[in-house]
Design an enzyme around this catalytic site. Structure first.
Site, PDB file in Angstrom:
ATOM      1  N   SER A 260       0.823  -1.218   0.000  1.00  0.00           N
ATOM      2  CA  SER A 260       0.000   0.000   0.000  1.00  0.00           C
ATOM      3  C   SER A 260       0.852   1.260   0.000  1.00  0.00           C
ATOM      4  CB  SER A 260      -0.928   0.009   1.218  1.00  0.00           C
ATOM      5  OG  SER A 260      -0.178  -0.085   2.412  1.00  0.00           O
TER       6      SER A 260
ATOM      7  N   GLU B  65      -5.835  -0.681  -7.558  1.00  0.00           N
ATOM      8  CA  GLU B  65      -4.887   0.200  -8.234  1.00  0.00           C
ATOM      9  C   GLU B  65      -3.851  -0.665  -8.952  1.00  0.00           C
ATOM     10  OE1 GLU B  65      -4.867   4.112  -5.306  1.00  0.00           O
ATOM     11  OE2 GLU B  65      -3.524   2.440  -4.836  1.00  0.00           O
TER      12      GLU B  65
ATOM     13  N   ASN C  63      -4.167   6.483  -1.012  1.00  0.00           N
ATOM     14  CA  ASN C  63      -3.430   6.805   0.210  1.00  0.00           C
ATOM     15  C   ASN C  63      -2.665   8.120   0.086  1.00  0.00           C
ATOM     16  OD1 ASN C  63      -4.346   4.505   1.462  1.00  0.00           O
ATOM     17  ND2 ASN C  63      -2.564   3.282   0.940  1.00  0.00           N
TER      18      ASN C  63
END
Length: 658
Positions: free
Chosen positions: A122, A155, A194
């Site tokens: 991430s 993603e 993020n």
């Protein structure tokens, strides 16, 4: 090459929270999966969680057989066994560089030469991870969101050496497992979702560090806007250490402005990590903390969090990471929001956003809050136009929440396709409905449009109140306006539109039906506007359309009481045109639509529809003048000559819409 010819077996490394979910998703999509972890107890725990999840999905009718899906998952602790036959590896091991390095160096030796490598990281740069292997051109990021079974966004991240072929294949793979891919074309820390959120976390910490407001004051203020959880409560829920580590990473890779404050570091050292340790910003020892709503304050402006996110989103476009449209999609799907940062930015304008960002940068001494070049120069509109043009070039005709079915005789069926959610209306449904209206507007093959709901339970049970988070009153206002705009376009499309009400038509679902030209209903259908019981109102033209259809008295009764009425009662009121028996409903609706398509001239229908819709909005003399003008226009059409000629020769007219 078809993605299923190239990828048949997927190896998922890690059976934890993300790993077991990714394995389950891939198996549900029909892929053979090996799921590996370092200890048998970890593998067993992951398999048990998969079994529990599949049992629930089977019970809800979302999968046919849990056993069939399980048969495609092979658990193991042997890395070689996991990857030797894999066509795709998805790594989901802990976010520790040393662990990932060790795993990838081993996998590189054991996997087939043509195997594609991906990481679910991430935060870490894909390029760095790819360098641990001998095949960086076959290495990319596949960042799933938690829980993978429910969250639709993935993603797809390009490393510096990732080939176009691998990127394209992974996009198709994500689609094949029922998810929505968003391409991240530049490998930046945090990727899209993020990264966009990161400056808001810095602002949150700065507010606390400067003593502007307490965690409870911030949370009470934000929860007053309708959010189920305040930001500090959310940090506690996900883990104070998670935020601390992310900020530390961003401080090293993006800007020192992300350096976590001293108090956050002290909380981590004291093991005050939130829910999982019983103490964080709140005391969790007795369960979820109770936030005192009376502590809401005007010392903070919740829109500041939106502005710093917009700013970061603009920076990502400037860097070539993604298009505005892809960033909006990622934020909406990844965070369950009704609007993306660029959709909100259009409403405020570059000048207002830039001015406030400059104030925040000065107040907190953070360069990351300074407005991006595009905002500073007032070129936001140009950026959005360029992004829209690029998106239009890439746009596909596929839909995810609706279906378009072309039938014989000029009939097109538009199906609200969310039967598991009673065909409720999410922001994505509105977007796709709007796109479908545009697609059908000038479609010469479509004479009549029939709108209905998938399944046999609901036409549409209204707005999807549980699927998206409204983060600000402005969001809610814009959500209403968006619905009004789409439904107005439905009402104005120059073709007859029939609402085939095959079950519940409640709230926004009934508002869709009221904006159709003709409403046909099953005898068992139920109609109503329940908004008043939720403290809201029918905000997608319901109050205005209802009174035109049934009069003030009946409109008051339905809207003020929230009561539900049967299809037959709705027919007596004039809200429904015809009611058919359930077992003959589909046949009767199609016959009704076919009759219109065969007998009626397209241009004539379009003009009649426009005149009647405007008839109640203008004085009689203006309406009559328009009617005369329209009649004159029809006199010059081939369809008029065909209609009269067919009447005289006692034959069926062959209208061509000319």
């Amino acid at each position: 090459m078809d993605v299923r010819e190239r990828i048949k077996t997927v190896a998922v490394l890690g059976a934890g929270l993300m790993g077991h979910g990714i394995a389950e998703v891939c198996a549900m999509a029909g892929y053979n999966v090996t799921m590996r972890d370092i200890k048998q107890e970890f593998v067993d725990r992951g398999m048990n969680m998969i079994k529990e999840s599949l049992a629930k999905l089977e019970q809800k009718g979302k999968i046919k057989s849990a056993e069939e899906v399980l048969s495609r998952i092979k658990p193991t602790v042997d890395l070689e066994e996991a990857v030797k036959d894999a066509d795709l590896v998805i790594e989901a091991v802990p976010e520790v560089v040393e662990i990932k390095k060790q795993v990838w160096e081993e996998v590189d030796k054991l996997a087939k030469p043509d195997c594609i490598f991906t990481s679910n990281t991430s935060t870490m740069r894909i390029t760095m991870l790819a360098d641990f292997t001998s095949r960086p051109e076959k290495f990319a990021g596949l960042h799933f969101f938690n829980p993978p079974v429910l969250m639709r966004l993935v993603e797809v991240i390009r490393g510096e050496k990732t080939s176009d072929e691998v990127m394209d294949l992974l996009v198709e793979f994500v689609k094949s497992i029922g998810k929505t891919p968003v391409r991240v074309e530049k490998d930046v820390p945090g990727f899209i979702v993020n990264r966009v959120q990161a400056p808001a976390s810095v602002l949150l910490m700065a507010i606390l560090e400067k003593g502007i407001a307490t965690p409870e004051e911030v949370d009470a203020t934000v929860r007053r806007l309708g959010l189920p959880m305040g930001p500090f409560e959310l940090v506690d829920y996900t883990g104070v250490d998670i935020l601390y580590n992310a900020l530390k990473y961003y401080a090293q890779t993006i800007s020192p402005d992300y350096e976590p404050p001293k108090f956050l570091e002290e909380m981590v050292k004291a093991n005050k990590l939130g829910r999982k340790t019983g103490q964080g910003f709140y005391d969790w020892s007795k369960g979820r903390p109770q936030i005192d709503s009376s502590k809401a304050t005007d010392k903070i402006n919740p829109m500041d969090f939106t502005f710093v996110e917009i700013n970061e989103a603009v920076k990502l476009v400037e860097m070539g990471v993604a298009t505005p449209q892809d960033i909006d999609t990622a934020i909406k799907l990844g965070l369950n929001r009704p609007f993306g940062p660029f959709e909100l930015a259009k409403q405020f304008g570059a000048e207002q956003i830039a001015k406030r960002l400059e104030e925040l940068a000065k107040q907190f001494g953070k360069k990351i809050f300074e407005p991006a070049k595009t905002l500073k120069e007032g070129k936001l509109e140009e950026l959005l136009k360029a992004g829209k043009a690029e998106a239009e070039e890439k746009k596909e005709d596929e839909f995810k929440t609706i279906k378009i079915e072309k039938l014989d005789g000029g009939i097109t069926k538009l199906v609200l396709n969310r039967p598991d959610r009673l065909n409720t209306i999410s922001p994505e449904v509105l977007d796709e409905l709007d796109r479908a209206i545009t697609q059908l507007w000038n479609d010469k093959d479509t004479r009549v449009i029939v709108i209905t709901g998938a399944g046999d339970r609901a036409f549409s049970a209204g707005a999807d109140l549980g699927g998206s988070i409204i983060t600000h009153p402005f969001d809610f206002l814009e959500h209403n306006r968006k619905g009004e705009r789409v439904f107005t376009r439905l009402r104005e499309i120059p073709k007859p539109v029939i609402a085939a009400i095959n079950g519940y038509a409640l709230g926004g679902g009934l508002e869709i039906a009221m904006n159709c030209d003709i409403r046909l209903a099953k005898k068992s259908a139920v109609l109503g506007l329940p908004e008043v019981g939720l403290g809201i109102l029918p905000g997608w033209s319901g109050t205005q359309r209802l009174v035109k259809l049934v009069g003030i008295s009946r409109a008051m009764q339905l809207a003020l009481t929230g009561e539900r009425i049967t299809a037959e009662e709705a027919e007596r009121w004039g809200l429904v045109n015809k009611v058919f028996d359930d077992d003959k409903f589909e046949e009767e609706v199609m016959n009704y639509a076919k009759n219109i398509a065969e007998r009626c001239a397209p241009i004539s229908m379009a003009l009649i529809k426009r005149l009647i819709n405007k008839g109640g909005e203008v004085p009689m003399d203006i309406g009559l003048e328009w009617e005369c003008t329209a009649a004159g226009l029809l006199f010059a059409t081939e369809d008029m000559r065909e209609g009269i000629s067919a009447f005289l020769r006692k034959d069926k007219p062959q209208f061509k819409g000319r």
